[in-house]
Design a protein around this motif. Structure first.
Motif, mmCIF file in Angstrom:
data_model
loop_
_atom_site.group_PDB
_atom_site.id
_atom_site.type_symbol
_atom_site.label_atom_id
_atom_site.label_comp_id
_atom_site.label_asym_id
_atom_site.label_seq_id
_atom_site.Cartn_x
_atom_site.Cartn_y
_atom_site.Cartn_z
ATOM 1 N N ARG A 103 0.840 -1.212 0.000
ATOM 2 C CA ARG A 103 0.000 0.000 0.000
ATOM 3 C C ARG A 103 0.869 1.254 0.000
ATOM 4 N N GLU A 104 1.962 1.190 0.757
ATOM 5 C CA GLU A 104 2.844 2.356 0.843
ATOM 6 C C GLU A 104 3.440 2.684 -0.531
ATOM 7 N N ILE A 105 3.862 1.665 -1.252
ATOM 8 C CA ILE A 105 4.444 1.888 -2.585
ATOM 9 C C ILE A 105 3.390 2.451 -3.539
ATOM 10 N N SER A 106 2.167 1.925 -3.435
ATOM 11 C CA SER A 106 1.126 2.325 -4.398
ATOM 12 C C SER A 106 0.502 3.674 -4.052
ATOM 13 N N GLY A 107 0.661 4.085 -2.793
ATOM 14 C CA GLY A 107 0.018 5.326 -2.355
ATOM 15 C C GLY A 107 -1.484 5.172 -2.157
ATOM 16 N N LYS A 108 -1.957 3.929 -2.151
ATOM 17 C CA LYS A 108 -3.399 3.684 -1.942
ATOM 18 C C LYS A 108 -3.628 3.076 -0.558
ATOM 19 N N GLU A 109 -4.724 3.462 0.052
ATOM 20 C CA GLU A 109 -4.964 3.082 1.447
ATOM 21 C C GLU A 109 -5.969 1.948 1.615
ATOM 22 N N TYR A 110 -6.513 1.446 0.503
ATOM 23 C CA TYR A 110 -7.601 0.470 0.613
ATOM 24 C C TYR A 110 -7.212 -0.766 1.418
ATOM 25 N N ARG A 111 -8.161 -1.273 2.177
ATOM 26 C CA ARG A 111 -7.982 -2.565 2.857
ATOM 27 C C ARG A 111 -8.382 -3.673 1.876
ATOM 28 N N GLY A 112 -7.922 -4.895 2.162
ATOM 29 C CA GLY A 112 -8.174 -5.965 1.198
ATOM 30 C C GLY A 112 -8.707 -7.243 1.816
ATOM 31 N N ILE A 113 -9.372 -8.026 0.975
ATOM 32 C CA ILE A 113 -9.748 -9.394 1.351
ATOM 33 C C ILE A 113 -8.753 -10.329 0.673
ATOM 34 N N VAL A 114 -8.092 -11.140 1.475
ATOM 35 C CA VAL A 114 -7.091 -12.084 0.961
ATOM 36 C C VAL A 114 -7.650 -13.493 1.119
ATOM 37 N N ASN A 115 -7.730 -14.197 0.004
ATOM 38 C CA ASN A 115 -8.226 -15.575 0.056
ATOM 39 C C ASN A 115 -7.117 -16.489 -0.464
ATOM 40 N N SER A 116 -6.597 -17.321 0.432
ATOM 41 C CA SER A 116 -5.401 -18.083 0.106
ATOM 42 C C SER A 116 -5.651 -19.569 0.309
ATOM 43 N N VAL A 117 -5.285 -20.363 -0.695
ATOM 44 C CA VAL A 117 -5.432 -21.819 -0.559
ATOM 45 C C VAL A 117 -4.065 -22.455 -0.736
ATOM 46 N N ASN A 118 -3.663 -23.200 0.291
ATOM 47 C CA ASN A 118 -2.360 -23.871 0.279
ATOM 48 C C ASN A 118 -2.482 -25.287 -0.238
ATOM 49 N N HIS A 119 -1.685 -25.628 -1.213
ATOM 50 C CA HIS A 119 -1.588 -27.023 -1.638
ATOM 51 C C HIS A 119 -0.190 -27.504 -1.231
ATOM 52 N N VAL A 120 0.072 -27.378 0.052
ATOM 53 C CA VAL A 120 1.397 -27.682 0.605
ATOM 54 C C VAL A 120 1.184 -28.398 1.939
ATOM 55 N N PRO A 121 1.840 -29.535 2.177
ATOM 56 C CA PRO A 121 1.755 -30.139 3.512
ATOM 57 C C PRO A 121 2.518 -29.237 4.493
ATOM 58 N N THR A 122 1.805 -28.620 5.430
ATOM 59 C CA THR A 122 2.427 -27.591 6.280
ATOM 60 C C THR A 122 3.103 -28.184 7.518
ATOM 61 N N ALA A 123 3.903 -27.381 8.137
ATOM 62 C CA ALA A 123 4.472 -27.656 9.464
ATOM 63 C C ALA A 123 5.233 -28.967 9.578
ATOM 64 N N ALA A 124 5.836 -29.431 8.518
ATOM 65 C CA ALA A 124 6.663 -30.639 8.609
ATOM 66 C C ALA A 124 7.871 -30.497 7.695
ATOM 67 N N GLY A 125 8.377 -29.297 7.610
ATOM 68 C CA GLY A 125 9.558 -29.077 6.793
ATOM 69 C C GLY A 125 9.236 -28.666 5.368
ATOM 70 N N PHE A 126 7.954 -28.479 5.058
ATOM 71 C CA PHE A 126 7.572 -27.942 3.755
ATOM 72 C C PHE A 126 7.180 -26.494 3.960
ATOM 73 N N ALA A 127 7.818 -25.604 3.230
ATOM 74 C CA ALA A 127 7.658 -24.191 3.523
ATOM 75 C C ALA A 127 6.424 -23.602 2.840
ATOM 76 N N SER A 128 5.260 -23.719 3.480
ATOM 77 C CA SER A 128 4.064 -23.076 2.912
ATOM 78 C C SER A 128 4.176 -21.563 3.042
ATOM 79 N N SER A 129 4.998 -21.098 3.996
ATOM 80 C CA SER A 129 5.157 -19.648 4.112
ATOM 81 C C SER A 129 5.856 -19.096 2.872
ATOM 82 N N ALA A 130 6.710 -19.898 2.241
ATOM 83 C CA ALA A 130 7.429 -19.423 1.050
ATOM 84 C C ALA A 130 6.449 -19.182 -0.098
ATOM 85 N N SER A 131 5.665 -20.198 -0.433
ATOM 86 C CA SER A 131 4.708 -20.018 -1.531
ATOM 87 C C SER A 131 3.616 -19.036 -1.117
ATOM 88 N N GLY A 132 3.235 -19.048 0.152
ATOM 89 C CA GLY A 132 2.161 -18.175 0.630
ATOM 90 C C GLY A 132 2.494 -16.698 0.490
#
Ligand code: 2P0
Length: 330
Positions: A79-108
């Motif tokens: 938002r800071e780079i764009s100069g726009k203040e709008y809030r957003g809805i983020v809808n994220s679906v992980n196709h990653v087995p999480t929390a066992a050494g697979f980095a879903s945070s990376a793709s996320g």
């Protein structure tokens, strides 16, 4: 003000282990990775003047406060780079087995950064996207690119030179990466906590730093010359070194379990009978095995019959950020 992006997760060949700045997510050392073609996150971001706060839906459930705060932090940068203040809805679906050494945070965080910046009309190049994704989760900066990737740690205090670059694309060199699943349970020590504790207290951490530049150099040479054996050897050496640092931490910890070691021994056996396979392990018990595509069936057959193995996902080098039209998203 709506966009959808997909990012694929990556596995570290030479590990990111330790931060020099925890706010900006600046690493102590450079790292190398392969982006995989099977595990990914698809994220849609829609900004609206009708919203007074960001909303984060993760895998069809409203995210918790901490998860929302992590997302808002990255959205604030965009938002800071764009100069726009709008809030957003983020809808994220992980196709990653999480929390066992697979980095879903990376793709996320890579998918979030790409979708949000596009939704706000920004035309950022891959270095700019990588710098932003890094501030959601360090390894996310590598998932902006496909194929073989280097995250250069940079020197600047503001992090402006700490971002990832592609070394080879996913079409330039095919390797097989078998993701061997042993345990889906949550990690005892998160990678964030683990790298901090190690950096702050392990006497072995200085040895890690003393040799990492040479490891990066060796691995890059191997990638550039498509020398699989050389790459496999340095990948294993570097993984062992990372895990050795945790044993010296206060209090000490380890990510392996007995099944991890069973698979390591199986890979060593395969090499003794002439099949070139090498392993790496991230911040969890699962093992990722690298081999030449011509050997992937043999390696798969050998490992899948082990009692400790729950499943194996066969991956190859995957692409970088992909933008989806909003009608084709999953
Ligand atoms: C890596 N790991 O290079 C290393 C190897 C785990 C072991 O990057 O704190 O989720 O969000 O920057 O990126 C996992 O840590 O950590 C990781 P943060 P991240 O892939």
């Amino acid at each position: 003000m709506k966009a959808t992006a997909r990012a694929y997760t990556n596995i570290a060949l030479i590990k990111y282990w330790g931060k020099r700045d925890e706010v900006l997510f600046l690493p102590m050392n450079s790292s190398l990775s392969i982006t995989l073609d099977k595990f990914y996150t698809t994220t849609t971001v829609e900004f609206c003047s009708c919203l007074s706060t960001d909303v984060f839906v993760l895998n069809n459930k409203l995210a918790n406060e901490q998860e929302l705060a992590n997302v808002t932090r990255v959205l604030d940068l965009i938002r800071e780079i764009s100069g726009k203040e709008y809030r957003g809805i983020v809808n994220s679906v992980n196709h990653v087995p999480t929390a066992a050494g697979f980095a879903s945070s990376a793709s996320g965080f890579a998918a979030l950064t790409a979708a949000a910046s596009k939704a706000l009309g920004l035309e950022l190049n891959s270095s700019e996207l990588s710098r932003l994704a890094r501030q959601g989760s360090g390894s996310a900066c590598r998932s902006i690119h496909g194929g073989f990737v280097e995250w250069q740690k940079g020197e600047n205090e503001d992090g402006s030179d700490s971002f990832a670059k592609q070394i080879l694309s996913n079409h330039d060199w095919d390797l097989s990466i078998l993701s061997v699943q042993l345990n889906y349970g949550a990690k005892v020590v998160s990678s964030r906590e683990g790298m901090k504790r190690t950096r702050d207290s392990s006497p072995f951490y200085s040895g890690w730093l003393a040799t990492i530049e040479q490891d990066i150099k060796t691995a890059k040479e191997a990638i550039q010359s498509r020398d699989f054996e050389k790459l496999g050897q340095i990948v294993e050496t570097n993984a062992f070194k990372m895990h050795a640092t945790t044993l010296g931490a206060d209090p000490p910890f380890m990510y392996w379990n007995s099944a991890t070691y069973d698979v390591i021994q199986e890979i060593q056996y395969l090499r003794s009978v002439g099949i070139q396979a090498y392993f790496t392990i991230d911040a969890g018990p699962n093992v990722k095995v690298l081999c030449d595509p011509k050997d992937e069936k043999d390696v798969y057959e050998q490992l899948i019959h082990m009692p400790v193995v729950q499943g194996i996902k066969l991956c190859h080098p995957g692409p970088g950020i992909t933008y989806l039209s909003n009608s084709s998203r999953e």
